[in-house]
Scaffold this active site. Structure first.
Site, short mmCIF file in Angstrom:
data_model
loop_
_atom_site.label_atom_id
_atom_site.label_comp_id
_atom_site.label_asym_id
_atom_site.label_seq_id
_atom_site.Cartn_x
_atom_site.Cartn_y
_atom_site.Cartn_z
N GLU A 266 5.22 121.51 -8.82
CA GLU A 266 5.42 121.03 -7.45
C GLU A 266 4.76 119.67 -7.22
O GLU A 266 5.16 118.92 -6.34
CB GLU A 266 4.86 122.05 -6.45
CG GLU A 266 5.53 122.00 -5.10
CD GLU A 266 5.15 123.18 -4.22
OE1 GLU A 266 3.95 123.35 -3.92
OE2 GLU A 266 6.05 123.93 -3.83
N HIS A 287 4.66 136.80 -30.56
CA HIS A 287 5.73 137.74 -30.93
C HIS A 287 6.92 137.63 -29.98
O HIS A 287 7.76 138.52 -29.91
CB HIS A 287 5.17 139.17 -30.90
CG HIS A 287 3.99 139.37 -31.80
ND1 HIS A 287 4.10 139.70 -33.13
CD2 HIS A 287 2.67 139.19 -31.56
CE1 HIS A 287 2.90 139.75 -33.68
NE2 HIS A 287 2.00 139.46 -32.75
N LYS A 395 14.39 125.94 2.65
CA LYS A 395 13.86 126.73 3.79
C LYS A 395 14.80 126.61 4.99
O LYS A 395 15.03 127.58 5.71
CB LYS A 395 12.47 126.21 4.17
CG LYS A 395 11.43 126.41 3.08
CD LYS A 395 10.09 125.82 3.51
CE LYS A 395 9.05 125.97 2.43
NZ LYS A 395 7.74 125.39 2.81
#
Ligand code: F6P
Length: 419
Positions: A266, A287, A395
C-alpha cells in the site's frame, strides 16, 4: 539441478554508484519528518503511560479487537510475535481479532466469548471503514441486549462516525494522531492501547523502536539498516525483481509477514510502480514455494528473518540417524542456511535479518526498521508512501451497491462461475 549460475549480487562499487539516490532519499525523508508529516517517527518518543487503561479494564476475561488493515494487522502481529500462535490456548486472557466482514468469523467469536466479560477495542483511523462499522453495529446491539456497560468498549480513532458514536455513547476514546498513516500506526495508540491489556510489555516494544530510530537516523548507508535494506530492494527492483518475498524461520513471525504485505504494497504500489510482497514461512514453505523461487522466473528478492535463540527447544534422539543428538532449533536454522545457499547458487538475491531472540524489544526494532525502510524506499522510487488514493474507488462502489444505486452482480463481474 541446473548448473550453478553466478551470484547476482551487489558490489561496493554498485552502492557507491547509488550515493546520490541514497542521499536524496535520506534527505527527503528527514525533510518530511521536520515538516511533521511522519507521525510514526514521532509517536515512539511518547511516554507509554498515556496508552494504559485503568485497572478496572484488566478484569475482562476476553479481549476483542475490531478493525481492518493497519488498524488491526500490527496489533495481531505483535500479540502473536510475543505471545505465540497458541496464546489463547495457553493463557487465561483470551484475545480475538475481528478483521473481516465474514459473518462466520463473527459468529465463531460470539460462540466463544461472553460479551459482558469482553473488552472490545474498535479501531479505525478514519472512523468510517465499512467492515469495522458493520461489525461494531452488530456487537453494539448485542452488547446493549446483554446489559454491557460503556466500559466494555474502547474506541481508537481520529474522527468519522466511530468517534461521533464514541462521544455520544460515552465510550473511552483514544485519539490517533492525524499524521500517523494506518499501516505505520502499530506503535501508536492503535496497537499500544490494546496490547497493553494483552500482557505485552509495550515499554520494551517502544524501547526497541527508539534504539532502532537512532540507527535509522545515520546518513551512512553502511551503518543505517533501514537505508541499506531499502537500497538493496530498490537496486534489485531496477534489475527486474518485482516481487519481494519475506520468509521468517519462526512461526511467531507469520503475522509479521501479513503486516509487511500491507506496509510494502500500500506504500509503494503507485503510478504503475511497486514491488509485490509475498508472505512465506520457513521451513514449511520449502515444501510449497521454494521450487518456484529456485527454478521459476528470476523476478524475486528473498528476505530471511532468523532467530538464533528460540524460547523452547528439543533434542532429537534416533540412534544411527543423522538427526540423532541434533536440536530442533539447529534443524530449522540449518534449513534456513541451506535455503539461503541454494538460492544464492541459483542467482536468486537474498538478504538475512538475524535476531538474537524474539521478544518485545527485538520486535520493536524490527517493526521500526521496516517502517523506516518503507519510507526510504518510497523516496527512492519517487512515490508518496503515505497515501492510498486508489483504494477509495473500491469503497465508493461498495457503498453504491449497499445503497442500491449500483446494479446487481452482473455489473461487478463479467461472468460468474457457479460451482
Ligand atoms: O483505520 P481505518 O481508517 O479504518 O482504515 C483501515 C485500512 O483501510 C485503508 O485505508 C485502505 O482501505 C488502509 O490504509 C487502512 O489501514
Amino acid at each position: 539441478m541446473k548448473e550453478k549460475i553466478g551470484i547476482e549480487g551487489i558490489s561496493l562499487e554498485d552502492i557507491e554508484g547509488m550515493r546520490n539516490i541514497v542521499d536524496t532519499a535520506y534527505r527527503r525523508t528527514m525533510e518530511r519528518y521536520d515538516k511533521g508529516e511522519l507521525g510514526f517517527m514521532e509517536v515512539i518518543q511518547k511516554d507509554c503511560e498515556c496508552y494504559r487503561l485503568s485497572d478496572r479494564y484488566k478484569e475482562f476475561k476476553y479481549i476483542l479487537v475490531v478493525g481492518m488493515g493497519g488498524s488491526i494487522l500490527g496489533t495481531q502481529m505483535v500479540y502473536e510475535g510475543v505471545k505465540g500462535v497458541y496464546a489463547n490456548e495457553l493463557n487465561s486472557k483470551k484475545v480475538f481479532f475481528l478483521d473481516n466482514s465474514d459473518p462466520e468469523l463473527l459468529y465463531s467469536i460470539l460462540k466463544i466469548v461472553a460479551l459482558r466479560e469482553t473488552l472490545v477495542f474498535v479501531v479505525s483511523k478514519s472512523g468510517n471503514t465499512v467492515e469495522t462499522l458493520a461489525n461494531f453495529f452488530i456487537l453494539r446491539e448485542k452488547m446493549k441486549k446483554e446489559g454491557c456497560r460503556e466500559d466494555n468498549v474502547v474506541i481508537i480513532s481520529s474522527g468519522g462516525l466511530l468517534k461521533e458514536i464514541g462521544k455520544r455513547e460515552n465510550y473511552k476514546i483514544f485519539e490517533i494522531p492525524e499524521n500517523v498513516v494506518g499501516r505505520f500506526s502499530v506503535l501508536s495508540s492503535v496497537g499500544l492501547v490494546p496490547l497493553s491489556c494483552m500482557g505485552v510489555d509495550i515499554g520494551k516494544l517502544i524501547s526497541g523502536a527508539r534504539d532502532m530510530d537512532k540507527l535509522c537516523r545515520r546518513e551512512d548507508v553502511f551503518n543505517n539498516p533501514a537505508l541499506m535494506n531499502a537500497l538493496i530492494h530498490y537496486m534489485f527492483l531496477n534489475r527486474g525483481k518485482s516481487i519481494s518475498v519475506i520468509m521468517p524461520y519462526i512461526e511467531r513471525l507469520y503475522r509479521f509477514d501479513l503486516w509487511y504485505r500491507q506496509l510494502w504494497a500500500e506504500s509503494l504500489g503507485k503510478d504503475g510502480k511497486g514491488q509485490t510482497p509475498v508472505a512465506a514461512l520457513g521451513a514449511k514453505d520449502q515444501h510449497s514455494q521454494l521450487q518456484l523461487y529456485l527454478d521459476g522466473p528470476k523476478d524475486k528478492i528473498i528476505t530471511f528473518i532468523k532467530v538464533r535463540k528460540f524460547k523452547e527447544d528439543f533434542t532429537i534422539r534416533y540412534k544411527g540417524h543423522y538427526l540423532d543428538g541434533c536440536n530442533l532449533s539447529q534443524l530449522i536454522n540449518f534449513q534456513q542456511l541451506g535455503t539461503e545457499r541454494v538460492l544464492t547458487s541459483m542467482g536468486v538475491p537474498n538478504i538475512s535479518i538475524v535476531l538474537e531472540d524474539l521478544d518485545e524489544y527485538t520486535l520493536g526494532k524490527l517493526i521500526y526498521m521496516y517502517e523506516m525502510t518503507t519510507a526510504f524506499m518510497g523516496e527512492m522510487m519517487e512515490v508518496n508512501a503515505f497515501n492510498q488514493p486508489a483504494v477509495e474507488e473500491g469503497k465508493k462502489i461498495t457503498r453504491e451497491l449497499l445503497e442500491g444505486k449500483g446494479k446487481g452482480e452482473e455489473v461487478v463481474k463479467d461472468y460468474i462461475i457457479k460451482i
